[in-house]
Design a protein around this motif. Sequence first.
Motif, short mmCIF file in Angstrom:
data_model
loop_
_atom_site.label_atom_id
_atom_site.label_comp_id
_atom_site.label_asym_id
_atom_site.label_seq_id
_atom_site.Cartn_x
_atom_site.Cartn_y
_atom_site.Cartn_z
N GLY A 87 23.13 18.75 38.64
CA GLY A 87 23.13 17.34 39.03
C GLY A 87 23.48 17.13 40.48
O GLY A 87 24.30 17.85 41.05
N ARG A 88 22.82 16.14 41.09
CA ARG A 88 23.07 15.84 42.51
C ARG A 88 24.50 15.34 42.73
O ARG A 88 25.18 15.75 43.66
CB ARG A 88 22.09 14.76 42.99
N ARG A 89 24.94 14.43 41.86
CA ARG A 89 26.25 13.81 42.05
C ARG A 89 27.37 14.83 41.91
O ARG A 89 28.30 14.86 42.73
CB ARG A 89 26.43 12.70 41.02
N LYS A 90 27.31 15.69 40.88
CA LYS A 90 28.37 16.66 40.66
C LYS A 90 28.46 17.66 41.81
O LYS A 90 29.56 17.98 42.30
CB LYS A 90 28.12 17.41 39.35
N ALA A 91 27.30 18.16 42.25
CA ALA A 91 27.29 19.12 43.36
C ALA A 91 27.80 18.47 44.64
O ALA A 91 28.55 19.08 45.41
CB ALA A 91 25.88 19.66 43.57
N LEU A 92 27.41 17.23 44.87
CA LEU A 92 27.84 16.52 46.08
C LEU A 92 29.35 16.28 46.06
O LEU A 92 30.02 16.41 47.10
CB LEU A 92 27.10 15.19 46.17
N LEU A 93 29.90 15.97 44.89
CA LEU A 93 31.34 15.74 44.77
C LEU A 93 32.12 17.00 45.11
O LEU A 93 33.07 16.97 45.90
CB LEU A 93 31.66 15.28 43.35
N TRP A 94 31.73 18.13 44.53
CA TRP A 94 32.42 19.38 44.82
C TRP A 94 32.25 19.80 46.28
O TRP A 94 33.16 20.37 46.89
CB TRP A 94 31.91 20.49 43.90
N SER A 95 31.10 19.51 46.84
CA SER A 95 30.84 19.83 48.25
C SER A 95 31.85 19.13 49.16
O SER A 95 32.45 19.75 50.04
CB SER A 95 29.41 19.42 48.62
N MET A 96 32.06 17.84 48.93
CA MET A 96 32.97 17.08 49.78
C MET A 96 34.43 17.49 49.56
O MET A 96 35.21 17.58 50.51
CB MET A 96 32.82 15.58 49.50
#
Length: 497
Positions: A87-96
């Motif tokens: 998922g885009r949202r989950k990956a983006l959250l962990w990235s930040m």
Amino acid sequence: MAKLNTVAFEEALSMTGLGKFNFLMFILALLVVTGMTFEVFSVSYLVPASACELDTTVFQQGLIAGIPLLGIIATSHIWGYLADTQGRRKALLWSMVLGYCAGFLATFSPNWIVFAVLKFASSAGLAGCYPLVITLLGESTPQDKRSVIIAFLNTQLFLSSGLMALLSIPVLHMTFAYYIPFLGIHFQAWRLLNLIFCLPCAISGISIYFSYESPKYLLKEGKHDEALEVLKAIYVINTGKSQEEYEVHALSLNEASAESTSTGLWSSFASQTIPMFKPPLLKSTLLLSTLFVIAYVGMQPFVIWMPFIADAFMRSLENGDTGISFCEMLRLAQNQTDTETSDCSLNVVAMTSVFAISLFLGIANALFGSSVNTFGKKKLLIGFMLMSGTCAIFLNFIHNYIASGIMFILYVVSAINFSFLSIYTVDIYPTYVKAMAVCLTLMVGRGSSALGINVLKSLLTYNCELAFYLFGGLTLIGGIISFLLPSDNKKPKTVDE
């Protein structure tokens, strides 16, 4: 009113309208881009500012400056895979989150090696945030407005760079030094600046936690009900009407899916990558990767060393060296600095100039980004590359500081081409490899610019004229290669066509 049976995703997304939700998503994307810019490009200000305390050499400074891009090379592919499978949202959250944690710890680095390692870790964490937020934003925006929105987003890259210059002026001129015994370090101004630079990552992470997943990703995963619920929520936020008035009952993606159904990690990873290197996507992958390399190698090193270049330019002006070439001004300023007492603060006028240049680039990106549908992204891409390459080459023949400054700005204005290349990537690739494709092309471009950063620093010191011949010539070649891109009035082919 009777609901429609099955509606194609793009049509269903258009039916949600363009309103408050899209504005909030754009603000979220701005926060993410600001966080990424502040953390990854913080080395432009922290490397020279920390040189006195960390006692770094020219070689070590160049190495630290290139480290963030090496971190991006190391993990971009992984973030693309995670976004396409988890998922885009989950990956983006962990990235930040990972980017913030490593960036925060870098504040307390006892030496340049620890500082470089932590900056590598923070950039590795943030490697996916820009391509992922582009993907998330693109898949949540109606198709007729997508190119303009993505182009506008790139404006924040330049505005963030300018804001960094403004923040560095008051902070780096502070003279405090608090000793921290158990770390053996002095908490000085550059450490405070690093703390400030990593704060947007924390704010972005919190904002992402409350955001929606991409409805197109959910649909690709077979989660039709969840995708429809997200579209209904978008409709309600945009129009203020009830969910019952949304005239869609079922969705269809009308797009090819991944061929591999293996659950193995390597097979799953390969299934997200191999399609990009097979017809009909192979040509697009090679072409876009080449152009990303040229754009980033040609522009990124100058963006990274902009504070250094502006500082040398302004010091030369203060000494009255106005009737010589741009490179001669840089050399004279460097020679003078080498003979003076070490001063790790940056010239105030120079940092103000960096802000002005960044603001100019942001305005240019906004203007041309808003008219991308009018002029066409291909024409804009070619035009800026050819203009910039020409300006870089002719810069060596000008012996007037005003004209030299203008030519240099016209050269770096080609950095807005990152927007147009990103639009191509989002348009060309199908959903199931889109995030991977955006990450991979950006990884190739940013990774190659790591070499350019070190090469440029050496050339500016020892053979400045050659730097503008090489980098300007490369940009010209990029303009010529751009003629091979699909025209704007022709829909790019994807694997299902």
